[in-house]
Design an enzyme around this catalytic site. Sequence first.
Site, mmCIF file in Angstrom:
data_model
loop_
_atom_site.group_PDB
_atom_site.id
_atom_site.type_symbol
_atom_site.label_atom_id
_atom_site.label_comp_id
_atom_site.label_asym_id
_atom_site.label_seq_id
_atom_site.Cartn_x
_atom_site.Cartn_y
_atom_site.Cartn_z
ATOM 1 N N SER A 57 0.832 -1.209 0.000
ATOM 2 C CA SER A 57 0.000 0.000 0.000
ATOM 3 C C SER A 57 0.863 1.254 0.000
ATOM 4 O O SER A 57 0.479 2.270 -0.592
ATOM 5 C CB SER A 57 -0.952 0.003 1.200
ATOM 6 O OG SER A 57 -0.235 -0.005 2.424
ATOM 7 N N GLU A 58 2.036 1.212 0.643
ATOM 8 C CA GLU A 58 2.941 2.367 0.631
ATOM 9 C C GLU A 58 4.398 1.916 0.583
ATOM 10 O O GLU A 58 4.780 0.926 1.221
ATOM 11 C CB GLU A 58 2.761 3.232 1.882
ATOM 12 C CG GLU A 58 1.371 3.801 2.078
ATOM 13 C CD GLU A 58 1.057 4.966 1.162
ATOM 14 O OE1 GLU A 58 1.991 5.473 0.499
ATOM 15 O OE2 GLU A 58 -0.111 5.362 1.115
ATOM 16 N N THR A 59 5.182 2.651 -0.180
ATOM 17 C CA THR A 59 6.636 2.550 -0.131
ATOM 18 C C THR A 59 7.172 3.916 0.274
ATOM 19 O O THR A 59 6.822 4.932 -0.329
ATOM 20 C CB THR A 59 7.223 2.139 -1.491
ATOM 21 O OG1 THR A 59 6.758 0.825 -1.824
ATOM 22 C CG2 THR A 59 8.741 2.133 -1.448
#
Length: 289
Positions: free
Chosen positions: A45-47
Site C-alpha cells: 500500500s505504501e513505499t
Amino acid sequence: MKLPIFIADAFTATAFRGNPAAVCLLERTLDEDTHQNIAREMNLSETAFIRKLQPTDDFTQSSRFGLRWFTPEAEFPLCGHATLASAAVLFHKRKNTNSTLTFVTMSGELKARRAEDRIVLDFPLYPTFPQDVHEVEDLIKAQPWVLAYGADLLCPGCGFECSYFIDFFHLNEAAIGDTIVQDIRYSPDTKNLLVRLSDSYDRSFLESLKVNTEPLPGIEKTGKVRGLILTLKGEPGGQTAPYDFYSRYFAPWFGVAEDPVTGSTHTLLGPYWSEELGKKEMRAFQCSR
C-alpha cells in the site's frame, strides 16, 4: 544501482500482522519515474523513501530527513504506517542515535520519538466539515439513489427529501449499499470523506460489511475525494479493553482497495471523535482487512 530496501509491519508486535510498508534509504536523488517504479514493484500500500537533506547527513547520526510516500499508483500526501516503519528502520536497523527524528514531507514536518519500547508519532490534526446541499452538489456528480440517513431520508440542509442530498450519497451506496449513515464529513486538507455509520451497528457489523470499491474512482472523478473512511462509535469493554471508535479505510483512487491500518486517517478521526465523545485521549481500532 543498489538501494537498501526494508519491509516493516507497522502498528503491530506480531509478524505478518498490522500494515506492511517498504522503506527505501536514498543516498542520492532519484527521478520521479524511479520512485514510482520501485513502489509499483514493491506492490504494497505504501513505499517510503527516506532521503538525506544535506550531502554530509548520515542515517545513523542525523535527526532530519526528507520523506516521501508512494502507492503502486501515485505519490501519497501523508502516510502514518510508512512513517512509523521509516522511523523503526532508522532507530532499529541503522541504530540512529537521536531520541527524536524529524521528517520533512509534503504535509509539513512530522516527528517520531522513542518512548521506551515504542515509537510515538506527532502528526497534524485536520478538521472535517458537514456538507450543505450546494457543496454536496459540486462534490459528488452521480445519479440519485436511496439510502437511509438516520431515521429518515431527510436533507439536514433543508429538512426534506432533497435530490442534491440523495446524489451526494451515491458514492457511499456504490460502496456499502443500504447501510444506515449517521453523519458525513469532508476533509479538504486530506480529501477524505468520513462516513459515520449508525450507532445501532457494532464492531462485527463494520468488520463484515462488504465494501465495493471498484466503481468509486469512476463515480468521483473531480479529485475532491481521494479516500473513504467508514467509522463507528465504540462499545463497552466486556472481556476486552474498550475502544472509543472503529474504522475502515479505502483509497481506490490511489490503487489501494482497502488499507489494513492507516495512521493518516486518524488525523481527522481523532478530532472528530474527540468532539463527539468529549475526550482527549482515546483508543481506536481499525477493522480493515
